[in-house]
Design a protein around this motif. Structure first.
Motif, PDB file in Angstrom:
ATOM      1  N   LEU A 181       0.991  -1.259   0.033  1.00 31.66           N
ATOM      2  CA  LEU A 181      -0.015  -0.108  -0.041  1.00 31.66           C
ATOM      3  C   LEU A 181       0.880   1.378   0.029  1.00 31.66           C
ATOM      4  CD1 LEU A 181      -2.564  -1.199   2.682  1.00 31.66           C
ATOM      5  CD2 LEU A 181      -2.957  -1.058   0.154  1.00 31.66           C
ATOM      6  N   VAL A 182       0.507   2.195  -0.745  1.00 30.03           N
ATOM      7  CA  VAL A 182       1.393   3.549  -0.995  1.00 30.03           C
ATOM      8  C   VAL A 182       0.287   4.508  -0.669  1.00 30.03           C
ATOM      9  CG1 VAL A 182       3.266   2.482  -2.359  1.00 30.03           C
ATOM     10  CG2 VAL A 182       1.099   3.450  -3.691  1.00 30.03           C
ATOM     11  N   LYS A 183       0.743   5.543  -0.167  1.00 30.21           N
ATOM     12  CA  LYS A 183      -0.200   6.939  -0.163  1.00 30.21           C
ATOM     13  C   LYS A 183      -0.083   7.378  -1.710  1.00 30.21           C
ATOM     14  CE  LYS A 183       0.422   8.474   4.402  1.00 30.21           C
ATOM     15  NZ  LYS A 183      -0.626   9.080   5.161  1.00 30.21           N
ATOM     16  N   TYR A 184      -1.334   7.494  -2.133  1.00 29.96           N
ATOM     17  CA  TYR A 184      -1.589   8.058  -3.445  1.00 29.96           C
ATOM     18  C   TYR A 184      -2.698   9.049  -3.187  1.00 29.96           C
ATOM     19  CZ  TYR A 184      -2.052   8.174  -8.587  1.00 29.96           C
ATOM     20  OH  TYR A 184      -2.167   8.262  -9.803  1.00 29.96           O
ATOM     21  N   ALA A 185      -2.549  10.271  -3.723  1.00 34.58           N
ATOM     22  CA  ALA A 185      -3.487  11.266  -3.583  1.00 34.58           C
ATOM     23  C   ALA A 185      -3.717  11.440  -1.994  1.00 34.58           C
ATOM     24  CB  ALA A 185      -4.540  11.168  -4.552  1.00 34.58           C
ATOM     25  N   LYS A 186      -5.271  11.337  -2.052  1.00 33.89           N
ATOM     26  CA  LYS A 186      -5.661  11.526  -0.540  1.00 33.89           C
ATOM     27  C   LYS A 186      -6.095  10.029  -0.124  1.00 33.89           C
ATOM     28  CE  LYS A 186      -7.111  16.034  -0.581  1.00 33.89           C
ATOM     29  NZ  LYS A 186      -8.182  17.001  -0.609  1.00 33.89           N
ATOM     30  N   SER A 187      -5.759   8.877  -0.688  1.00 38.06           N
ATOM     31  CA  SER A 187      -5.874   7.650  -0.132  1.00 38.06           C
ATOM     32  C   SER A 187      -4.577   6.731  -0.258  1.00 38.06           C
ATOM     33  CB  SER A 187      -7.064   7.255  -1.117  1.00 38.06           C
ATOM     34  OG  SER A 187      -6.751   6.927  -2.510  1.00 38.06           O
ATOM     35  N   GLU A 188      -4.910   5.455  -0.314  1.00 35.01           N
ATOM     36  CA  GLU A 188      -4.074   4.149  -0.294  1.00 35.01           C
ATOM     37  C   GLU A 188      -4.202   3.558  -1.579  1.00 35.01           C
ATOM     38  OE1 GLU A 188      -3.851   2.146   3.266  1.00 35.01           O
ATOM     39  OE2 GLU A 188      -3.030   3.999   4.401  1.00 35.01           O
ATOM     40  N   LEU A 189      -3.379   3.215  -2.101  1.00 36.78           N
ATOM     41  CA  LEU A 189      -3.486   2.406  -3.394  1.00 36.78           C
ATOM     42  C   LEU A 189      -2.436   1.098  -3.319  1.00 36.78           C
ATOM     43  CD1 LEU A 189      -4.437   2.242  -6.516  1.00 36.78           C
ATOM     44  CD2 LEU A 189      -2.124   3.361  -6.988  1.00 36.78           C
ATOM     45  N   ALA A 190      -3.028  -0.021  -3.806  1.00 36.40           N
ATOM     46  CA  ALA A 190      -2.035  -1.326  -3.606  1.00 36.40           C
ATOM     47  C   ALA A 190      -1.359  -1.223  -5.106  1.00 36.40           C
ATOM     48  CB  ALA A 190      -2.914  -2.614  -3.458  1.00 36.40           C
ATOM     49  N   VAL A 191      -0.029  -1.332  -4.957  1.00 39.58           N
ATOM     50  CA  VAL A 191       0.743  -1.382  -6.416  1.00 39.58           C
ATOM     51  C   VAL A 191       1.689  -2.658  -6.138  1.00 39.58           C
ATOM     52  CG1 VAL A 191       0.781   0.966  -6.653  1.00 39.58           C
ATOM     53  CG2 VAL A 191       2.674   0.050  -5.447  1.00 39.58           C
ATOM     54  N   PRO A 192       2.083  -3.158  -7.133  1.00 41.10           N
ATOM     55  CA  PRO A 192       3.211  -4.285  -6.863  1.00 41.10           C
ATOM     56  C   PRO A 192       4.582  -4.085  -6.530  1.00 41.10           C
ATOM     57  CG  PRO A 192       2.249  -4.389  -9.191  1.00 41.10           C
ATOM     58  CD  PRO A 192       1.810  -2.978  -8.462  1.00 41.10           C
ATOM     59  N   LEU A 193       5.129  -4.701  -5.603  1.00 45.17           N
ATOM     60  CA  LEU A 193       6.426  -4.479  -4.918  1.00 45.17           C
ATOM     61  C   LEU A 193       7.471  -4.609  -5.847  1.00 45.17           C
ATOM     62  CD1 LEU A 193       7.996  -4.194  -2.380  1.00 45.17           C
ATOM     63  CD2 LEU A 193       7.890  -6.428  -1.826  1.00 45.17           C
ATOM     64  N   GLU A 194       7.267  -5.371  -7.004  1.00 48.58           N
ATOM     65  CA  GLU A 194       8.290  -5.355  -8.095  1.00 48.58           C
ATOM     66  C   GLU A 194       8.454  -4.065  -8.765  1.00 48.58           C
ATOM     67  OE1 GLU A 194       8.983  -7.791 -12.064  1.00 48.58           O
ATOM     68  OE2 GLU A 194       7.070  -7.999 -10.912  1.00 48.58           O
ATOM     69  N   GLN A 195       7.440  -3.372  -8.543  1.00 50.44           N
ATOM     70  CA  GLN A 195       7.463  -1.991  -9.504  1.00 50.44           C
ATOM     71  C   GLN A 195       8.223  -0.871  -8.576  1.00 50.44           C
ATOM     72  OE1 GLN A 195       3.384  -0.142  -9.691  1.00 50.44           O
ATOM     73  NE2 GLN A 195       4.347   0.766 -11.475  1.00 50.44           N
ATOM     74  N   LEU A 196       8.621  -1.167  -7.257  1.00 48.57           N
ATOM     75  CA  LEU A 196       9.193  -0.091  -6.307  1.00 48.57           C
ATOM     76  C   LEU A 196      10.563  -0.424  -5.980  1.00 48.57           C
ATOM     77  CD1 LEU A 196       6.101   0.418  -4.020  1.00 48.57           C
ATOM     78  CD2 LEU A 196       6.833   1.699  -6.043  1.00 48.57           C
ATOM     79  N   ALA A 197      11.433   0.733  -5.882  1.00 48.34           N
ATOM     80  CA  ALA A 197      12.971   0.389  -5.403  1.00 48.34           C
ATOM     81  C   ALA A 197      12.737   1.156  -4.075  1.00 48.34           C
ATOM     82  CB  ALA A 197      13.937   1.298  -6.328  1.00 48.34           C
ATOM     83  N   CYS A 198      13.410   0.512  -3.090  1.00 50.83           N
ATOM     84  CA  CYS A 198      13.407   0.925  -1.763  1.00 50.83           C
ATOM     85  C   CYS A 198      14.307   1.978  -1.356  1.00 50.83           C
ATOM     86  CB  CYS A 198      13.852  -0.442  -0.816  1.00 50.83           C
ATOM     87  SG  CYS A 198      13.843  -0.179   0.941  1.00 50.83           S
ATOM     88  N   HIS A 199      14.037   2.886  -0.570  1.00 46.05           N
ATOM     89  CA  HIS A 199      14.950   3.856  -0.259  1.00 46.05           C
ATOM     90  C   HIS A 199      14.975   4.178   1.232  1.00 46.05           C
ATOM     91  CE1 HIS A 199      15.930   4.769  -4.240  1.00 46.05           C
ATOM     92  NE2 HIS A 199      14.642   5.304  -4.367  1.00 46.05           N
TER      93      HIS A 199
END
Length: 122
Positions: free
Chosen positions: A81-99
């Protein structure tokens, strides 16, 4: 997708910590889910590293990861789950690079990226 070379340390962690005693697809999915739940203490920052037709994130977009999606949503791949606009959105972990500054978070994300890049599935 080009498969990456085998990494023995990562293979051992996956075999003996993540999917240990998993005998079928559902057990491997839950092994990954609980491993990531334990390692990914949220929130942390991530950047979109690849575009997906099922995700509105654009490459380079920075997001705050705030949790794992529900178990049922992670039975075919891992979603966070990521913050997206004013809500939360589920996105594939594969799509993200960790910082995240904590090594264990980024190692866990890298473990998942490795699993996918090697062509493994549940």
């Amino acid at each position: 997708m080009k498969r990456i070379p085998e990494q023995p340390d990562r293979e051992n962690r996956i075999a003996f910590e993540i999917v240990v005693d998993a005998y079928d697809q559902a057990e491997r999915a839950m092994g990954w889910y609980y491993y990531l739940q334990h390692k990914l203490q949220v929130p942390f920052k991530a950047t979109c590293r690849s575009a997906r037709a099922t995700s509105p994130l654009e490459v380079g977009a920075e997001v705050d990861v705030v949790g794992l999606a529900a178990e049922d949503d992670c039975m075919s791949e891992v979603f966070v789950l990521v913050k997206y606009a004013k809500s939360e959105l589920a996105v594939p972990l594969e799509q993200l690079a960790c910082h995240a500054p904590e090594e264990q978070k980024c190692q866990a994300v890298a473990d998942w990226h490795y699993w996918v890049a090697r062509g493994y599935d549940y």
